[in-house]
Design an enzyme around this catalytic site. Structure first.
Site, PDB file in Angstrom:
ATOM      1  N   GLU A  55       0.834  -1.204   0.000  1.00  0.00           N
ATOM      2  CA  GLU A  55       0.000   0.000   0.000  1.00  0.00           C
ATOM      3  C   GLU A  55       0.870   1.256   0.000  1.00  0.00           C
ATOM      4  O   GLU A  55       1.696   1.447   0.901  1.00  0.00           O
ATOM      5  CB  GLU A  55      -0.887   0.024   1.248  1.00  0.00           C
ATOM      6  CG  GLU A  55      -1.878  -1.126   1.328  1.00  0.00           C
ATOM      7  CD  GLU A  55      -2.563  -1.163   2.683  1.00  0.00           C
ATOM      8  OE1 GLU A  55      -2.752  -0.085   3.281  1.00  0.00           O
ATOM      9  OE2 GLU A  55      -2.891  -2.267   3.153  1.00  0.00           O
ATOM     10  N   GLU A  78      -4.442  -6.594   3.060  1.00  0.00           N
ATOM     11  CA  GLU A  78      -3.250  -7.366   3.410  1.00  0.00           C
ATOM     12  C   GLU A  78      -3.319  -8.782   2.844  1.00  0.00           C
ATOM     13  O   GLU A  78      -2.293  -9.346   2.433  1.00  0.00           O
ATOM     14  CB  GLU A  78      -3.086  -7.410   4.932  1.00  0.00           C
ATOM     15  CG  GLU A  78      -2.617  -6.108   5.555  1.00  0.00           C
ATOM     16  CD  GLU A  78      -3.710  -5.044   5.648  1.00  0.00           C
ATOM     17  OE1 GLU A  78      -3.386  -3.855   5.819  1.00  0.00           O
ATOM     18  OE2 GLU A  78      -4.903  -5.422   5.541  1.00  0.00           O
ATOM     19  N   ASP A  97       1.072  -4.880  13.179  1.00  0.00           N
ATOM     20  CA  ASP A  97      -0.190  -5.280  13.804  1.00  0.00           C
ATOM     21  C   ASP A  97      -1.159  -5.886  12.796  1.00  0.00           C
ATOM     22  O   ASP A  97      -1.992  -6.738  13.132  1.00  0.00           O
ATOM     23  CB  ASP A  97      -0.867  -4.073  14.461  1.00  0.00           C
ATOM     24  CG  ASP A  97       0.090  -3.184  15.225  1.00  0.00           C
ATOM     25  OD1 ASP A  97       0.991  -2.614  14.577  1.00  0.00           O
ATOM     26  OD2 ASP A  97      -0.073  -3.054  16.442  1.00  0.00           O
ATOM     27  N   PHE A  98      -1.042  -5.446  11.522  1.00  0.00           N
ATOM     28  CA  PHE A  98      -1.997  -5.881  10.500  1.00  0.00           C
ATOM     29  C   PHE A  98      -1.740  -7.305  10.034  1.00  0.00           C
ATOM     30  O   PHE A  98      -2.519  -7.833   9.217  1.00  0.00           O
ATOM     31  CB  PHE A  98      -1.975  -4.921   9.304  1.00  0.00           C
ATOM     32  CG  PHE A  98      -2.329  -3.496   9.638  1.00  0.00           C
ATOM     33  CD1 PHE A  98      -2.919  -3.160  10.852  1.00  0.00           C
ATOM     34  CD2 PHE A  98      -2.067  -2.476   8.731  1.00  0.00           C
ATOM     35  CE1 PHE A  98      -3.246  -1.838  11.156  1.00  0.00           C
ATOM     36  CE2 PHE A  98      -2.387  -1.154   9.026  1.00  0.00           C
ATOM     37  CZ  PHE A  98      -2.975  -0.835  10.241  1.00  0.00           C
ATOM     38  N   HIS A 148      -1.648  -0.169  16.740  1.00  0.00           N
ATOM     39  CA  HIS A 148      -0.627   0.220  15.757  1.00  0.00           C
ATOM     40  C   HIS A 148       0.765   0.321  16.390  1.00  0.00           C
ATOM     41  O   HIS A 148       1.645   0.972  15.831  1.00  0.00           O
ATOM     42  CB  HIS A 148      -0.982   1.577  15.127  1.00  0.00           C
ATOM     43  CG  HIS A 148      -2.215   1.570  14.293  1.00  0.00           C
ATOM     44  ND1 HIS A 148      -3.474   1.532  14.835  1.00  0.00           N
ATOM     45  CD2 HIS A 148      -2.385   1.564  12.942  1.00  0.00           C
ATOM     46  CE1 HIS A 148      -4.378   1.534  13.860  1.00  0.00           C
ATOM     47  NE2 HIS A 148      -3.733   1.550  12.699  1.00  0.00           N
TER      48      HIS A 148
END
Length: 325
Positions: free
Chosen positions: A29, A60, A85-86, A129
């Protein structure tokens, strides 16, 4: 030799490997035209073009699915997950697909890919985050796990990761992006699974990773004022982990402290401590001590976040107190 920030080292590392091998592609991204949300990838789109540097949708699962397919068909993709975190929203792709493809195809399919992600706290981004999640990845067989602490190591370890035949998770610490240090000119290539002794001492061994390395070094300087000389080991690679260097340094000093940004329960230090206890117990002169983040969601409030993550003051005082007792 020039001074580079950790952030600039990321762009140089990717460019080094893309220039060397036309099979290396980069996707994520806003990694292209915007230069990354942390401005760690500027100029790559202009240099290598839209076929090799691709901005993706906000998905993701799509990013890692595309990277997996590209690796299966002969490319060597670099995929960015914006915040570590993602990984939580695409963990099936990582843990059940990417990590196990070589095993489940009897070695017929390899996945030479790198997933890089901004990791860790200290910047007031809050509980969703700011997590340091390298211990998540350690638990999955089939993944290699790297977390550099210096601009030079960003380049060297990234090169090793891209050239590795297996999937590597490459954790860049967000708080280190502005840190500047000298970096040699020319190609830099390291070896995965190698720790580095950043400071030598005879009294205690301190293991640290990523942003905890400069804090451990600062604490070691303070301890030296009290006559306590610390060896500081930058672990750098968690899978594989350099047990040879760790055990050698612990055997030399007889005391071990780990400095971990992970929450205390099941942090990377717990695994290292278990190895030391099994292999080096009779060389120890005192209890092993883990200096960690509490097992809580990381606060966004500046004072509370600073209290949670191991600080130079807490590292210094913990080691000083343990050595006095």
């Amino acid at each position: 030799m020039a001074e580079l920030t950790y952030r600039d080292a990321v762009a140089r590392a990717i460019a080094q490997e893309m220039a060397r091998d036309e099979r290396v592609v980069f996707l994520g991204e806003d990694v292209g035209a915007p230069g990354g949300v942390f401005k760690a990838t500027p100029g790559l789109l202009d240099r290598f073009g839209p076929e090799r540097v691709r901005d993706t949708p906000i998905s993701e699962q799509a990013i890692l699915g595309a990277a997996m397919g590209a690796a299966m068909t002969g490319l060597r993709p670099i995929a960015e997950i914006m915040f570590a975190d993602f990984f939580a929203v695409c963990w099936d792709v990582v843990a059940n697909q990417i990590a196990k493809a070589r095993y489940m195809t009897d070695g017929q399919v390899s996945l030479p890919l790198v997933i890089r992600a901004a990791n860790g706290g200290g910047l007031r981004f809050g509980a969703q985050h700011s997590q340091a999640v390298e211990n998540w990845a350690m638990a999955v067989p089939g993944l290699k796990v790297v977390a550099p602490a210096t601009p030079r190591d960003v380049i060297g370890l990234f090169a090793a990761a891209v050239r590795d035949p297996d999937p590597v998770l490459f954790f860049e610490h967000k708080a280190l992006y502005p840190v500047k240090a000298p970096v040699p000119d020319g190609e830099i290539v390291d070896t995965l699974g190698t720790a580095v002794v950043r400071r030598a001492g005879d009294d205690v061994t301190v293991l640290a990773l990523a942003a905890m390395v400069p804090r451990a070094l600062a604490a070691a300087d303070r301890l030296a004022e009290d006559g306590i000389e610390a060896t500081v080991v930058d672990v750098r690679s968690l899978v594989p982990v350099d047990t040879r260097t760790i055990l050698r340094e612990v055997a030399h000093t007889g005391r071990l402290f780990t400095v971990e940004e992970n929450p205390r329960l099941l942090g990377w230090g717990a695994e290292v401590v278990s190895i030391v206890a099994e292999e080096c117990f009779w060389k120890l002169d005192g209890p092993i001590v883990r200096i960690t983040t509490p097992h809580i969601p990381l606060p966004a409030a500046d004072f509370l976040e600073d209290q949670a993550i191991p600080s130079v003051d807490r590292i210094t005082e913990t080691i000083r107190t343990a050595m006095k007792s």
